[in-house]
Design an enzyme around this catalytic site. Structure first.
Site, PDB file in Angstrom:
ATOM      1  N   GLU A 109      31.601  92.614-100.379  1.00  0.00           N
ATOM      2  CA  GLU A 109      31.646  92.772 -98.928  1.00  0.00           C
ATOM      3  C   GLU A 109      32.370  94.028 -98.452  1.00  0.00           C
ATOM      4  O   GLU A 109      32.042  94.560 -97.385  1.00  0.00           O
ATOM      5  CB  GLU A 109      32.314  91.533 -98.289  1.00  0.00           C
ATOM      6  CG  GLU A 109      31.562  90.234 -98.509  1.00  0.00           C
ATOM      7  CD  GLU A 109      30.196  90.244 -97.863  1.00  0.00           C
ATOM      8  OE1 GLU A 109      30.030  90.895 -96.812  1.00  0.00           O
ATOM      9  OE2 GLU A 109      29.266  89.629 -98.424  1.00  0.00           O
ATOM     10  N   SER A 486      12.802  28.995 -95.581  1.00  0.00           N
ATOM     11  CA  SER A 486      13.436  27.780 -95.054  1.00  0.00           C
ATOM     12  C   SER A 486      14.729  28.033 -94.290  1.00  0.00           C
ATOM     13  O   SER A 486      15.288  27.080 -93.730  1.00  0.00           O
ATOM     14  CB  SER A 486      13.703  26.805 -96.200  1.00  0.00           C
ATOM     15  OG  SER A 486      12.481  26.343 -96.748  1.00  0.00           O
TER      16      SER A 486
END
Length: 805
Positions: A109, A486
């Site tokens: 950079e 059920s």
């Protein structure tokens, strides 16, 4: 002739003089124009400069910039259980930043970082020259220093304007005056957003590699250093090829700057780029519960408030119950899966091209340690008939063929081979030697869901929506519509009790051909066991889950009444007034069913389930407080009668008889659908109601006879047994007795001793006396006789050719 010639010779001289005169004037005019242009440019530049200076922010704001506030979720005991944030940031001081990381960033950079004062004029000229050379064919160079990038990231908008560039330069100069190079690089490493919620190098190291930044290898450092240029462009998740090229570019720049050797760079470039899979969270703990909370918060307050405003959310979650529930569901699903044997669907790293299995790091290895009880993926290094060597993280693991009967094989090498990735259940760990013992396991394909609700408050205490939130974010506790089997029957029986039936009413349990009044279709429901028991009481019909009995009850009160009662119990999913409603043929969610069952232990009152008790802003102002929404579904008397009957389901003779061995009163109901595709159990104590669903996401059978009592009930039992054990442990530690729980009997009920078989008042000669509960005035008035018993026995002998003793 001579004169003409001389005239022709003089004309060019004259033209030349005129041209010389015009050139002088032109140069003079150009000079004046240049001066004017320069003055204009200088004036405009000074104007822009003055304007830029007037609006410059204070660079000391860099010290005060805070990360976006995190929304915190609290459990029911006030402990922090979850955080939501758009970014996660952990600040690392300059001294603890790896030297190679600093060099990688500088090389890539800002190579002259230590030699400029914020603006690198050489770098600008180099960038201009490079851009002129590549034109539109490549990515343009920016020439911005680390200091300029820091200024731009935190103080400026990203427009490509000259005024913004001037501000960037001025801010960079001020930052360099205010801070040392070390401070600037520290801020750069900690404050930059590096994608996917990671702010700063420490968060990025943890996200991409599951490590602290200080533990990164050179190839990992190069990846992170390369991301600074563009987190979205160089995301290893979104652009692997581009990120790999960027990583290698970083390594090349480090060689050019003399930070590493060419040999080091080439060795690292030869390695593949390996990052952890993108994850929503570090842990599956409570993931389905938290996702429900997150969706509510985002819908109510918006994403900005959720991820940036620091909300305080007080939830209903009980961390211990949640932990127990997750373990119970996981164990239950794996046990179910083992019934179908070993699947040869395991990934093989050797076949994928992994050269060195000792260096492979699996994405699921999120933490370096290993503990007994862990279920974790392992890499097979070698396999023989009786023993195999595996690797889990940094541990060498021994596995034997003991306990592999479920695979239908006796030799390990018939199941696994070198390079396979298998699931291992860790039994013991030697930390000093970095060795472990483990058993072979398998991730289940079958799914499940669990939900626990406090019936007195409606607060959801535990929620499991599937085997793994990482594997599937679909919440089967709240989203999956499944036939109930059920488990719907208690609602039908409640309607019967409120419409003239009693627990002692006799129903004939014979095969019966119904004609559905709604559809006009004939229907002959079978019993689960394929047998019929003749004259049975309503209580026994529920306890033993007799399908014919329930169908006759619904036919008697009408399917329309059955639908109305479903609505009363809070079921909002689509149900139709068909006789098949009696057997749970319509699809509802586990949340709806558990909420419906909370009506029974809460004396007939159903409270709408809630996950949140209170929401506050960062300053403690209450934004939302849970309102108790209750419906009086039943009278306390009817609720108790149903609770008593459902307690019978969990007693010897009931379909959930296994619950009777537990040290607490329970009521509940099993449920099984056709072809055994869904297994249910929903049960409750006086203070807690919980439900379990087990099945596949598609309509696949769990296997023959894999009913609710077989597949779902064990998960429920494991959960409640652990809850009971915890209560005992806390009581022992406190030196007190475990509080005794029982279902409170409301007033205005009558108890009578009846014969369990005939439903009539019992005599001293009755073999099956039972104390039954009734609404006053509905109890039987006649004592049973010898003839009544003979009639009951004759029903059995006709149907089954035998007597039931």
């Amino acid at each position: 002739m001579a004169d003409d010639t001389n005239g022709r010779d003089r004309k060019p001289v004259l033209v030349l003089k005129i041209r010389k005169l015009d050139k002088r004037k032109l140069l003079k005019r150009l000079f004046v124009a240049a001066l004017l242009a320069a003055a204009c440019v200088l004036g405009a530049g000074l104007g822009l400069l003055m304007g830029a200076r007037r609006n410059l922010p204070d660079v000391t704001e860099l010290e005060r910039i805070q990360p976006k506030l995190i929304t915190t979720l609290y459990a029911d005991d006030g402990t922090v259980v979850k955080e939501f944030a758009e970014e996660r940031r952990v600040v690392v001081p300059y001294a603890k930043l790896p030297d190679l990381l600093k060099k990688a960033i500088i090389a890539t950079e800002d190579p002259r970082f230590y030699r400029h004062r914020g603006i690198d004029y050489r770098g600008i000229l180099r960038a201009v020259k490079q851009n002129l050379r590549i034109g539109r064919r490549g990515r343009l160079e920016g020439g911005s220093t680390i200091t300029q990038q820091l200024a731009r990231e935190y103080f400026l908008y990203p427009q490509q304007l000259l005024s913004r560039k001037l501000k960037e330069w001025l801010l960079a100069l001020q930052i360099e005056k205010k801070y040392s190079k070390e401070q600037i690089l520290e801020m750069y490493c900690n404050k930059f957003f590096l994608g996917h919620g990671a702010a700063g190098v420490e968060a990025a190291a943890n996200l991409f590699f599951g490590k602290s930044v200080g533990d990164l290898e050179l190839e990992e450092i190069a990846v992170i250093a390369g991301i600074f240029r563009g987190p979205s462009l160089y995301s290893p998740y979104n652009n692997q090829a581009g990120t790999l090229r960027r990583r290698n570019h970083v390594l090349t720049r480090m060689v050019e700057e003399g930070f590493i050797t060419a040999a080091q760079a080439e060795a690292v470039k030869a390695k593949p780029m390996t990052v952890l899979p993108l994850r929503r969270d570090e842990s599956d703990f409570g993931a389905y519960f938290f996702e429900e909370v997150r969706k509510h918060l985002e819908k109510t307050y918006g994403a900005n408030a959720l991820y940036r405003s620091g909300l305080k959310v007080y939830t209903t979650l009980n961390p211990r119950y949640q932990e127990i529930a997750e373990k119970a569901v996981s164990a239950g699903l794996r046990a179910m899966d083992k019934k179908k044997g070993w699947r040869k669907d395991k990934r093989n790293l050797a076949a994928e091209g992994a050269a060195d299995l000792d260096k492979v790091w699996l994405p699921s290895w999120r933490v370096p340690n290993l503990e007994p009880g862990d279920l974790v993926e392992a890499v097979v290094l070698a396999a023989a008939a009786k023993e195999a060597t595996l690797r889990i993280k940094g541990y060498t693991v021994r596995m034997t063929n003991a306990g592999i009967q479920w695979t239908k094989a006796s030799a390990l090498d018939r199941l696994i081979k070198r390079g396979d990735v298998v699931l291992a259940a860790v039994k013991s760990v030697d930390e000093e030697k970095k060795t472990a013992e483990a058993a072979l396991d398998q991730e289940p394909e079958v799914e499940g869901a669990f939900l626990a609700v406090d019936p007195l408050s409606g607060q959801v205490k535990a929620m499991v929506g599937g085997y793994s939130f990482r594997r599937s974010q679909f919440n089967r506790a709240t989203q999956a519509l499944r036939q109930t089997g059920s488990t719907i029957k208690p609602i039908i029986y409640t309607a019967a009790i409120e419409n003239g039936f009693t627990p002692a009413t006799i129903i004939q349990d014979w095969s019966h051909n119904f004609v559905d009044k709604w559809t006009g279709e004939p229907w002959t429901p079978p019993n689960y066991d394929g047998k019929y028991k003749g004259a049975v009481t309503v209580r026994r019909g529920l306890e033993e889950s007799r399908n014919v009995v329930t169908a006759k009850i619904l036919d008697s009160i009408s399917p329309q009444v059955g639908v109305r009662y479903c609505r009363k119990f809070g079921i909002t999913s689509t149900v139709y007034p068909y006789l098949s409603l009696s057997l749970g043929a319509f699809e509802v969610t586990l949340l709806e069913m558990v909420s419906a069952f909370t009506t029974f232990p809460n004396k007939g009152v159903r409270i709408t389930p809630t996950l949140i008790t209170r929401v506050e802003d960062k300053d403690g102002n209450v934004l939302e407080e849970a309102r108790v929404e209750s419906d009086e579904v039943l009278s306390p008397q009817i609720a108790y009668i149903m609770t008593s009957m459902l307690h019978g389901v969990c007693s010897p003779g009931g379909t959930a008889w296994a619950v009777s061995a537990m040290d607490k009163p329970f009521g509940g109901k099993t449920g099984t659908t056709n072809k055994f595709t869904d297994a249910w159990f929903i049960g409750f104590s006086p203070s807690l109601c919980a439900g379990v669903w087990i099945g596949y996401d598609t309509q696949i059978s769990l296997g023959n006879r894999q009913s609710g009592a077989v597949a779902a009930l064990p998960v429920w039992q494991e959960f409640f047994q652990a809850v009971i054990d915890d209560e005992k442990k806390r009581a022992e530690e406190a030196g007190v007795e475990v509080p005794f729980e029982e279902f409170e009997i409301p007033p205005n009920l009558t108890f009578a001793e009846i014969d369990r078989k005939t439903g009539l008042l019992a005599t001293p000669f009755c073999l099956f006396p039972f104390r039954e509960v009734f609404v006053p005035g509905t109890e039987p008035v006649r004592f049973c006789s010898h003839q009544d018993h003979l009639m009951t026995l004759n029903y059995y002998s006709v149907e089954r050719g035998e007597e039931e003793h």
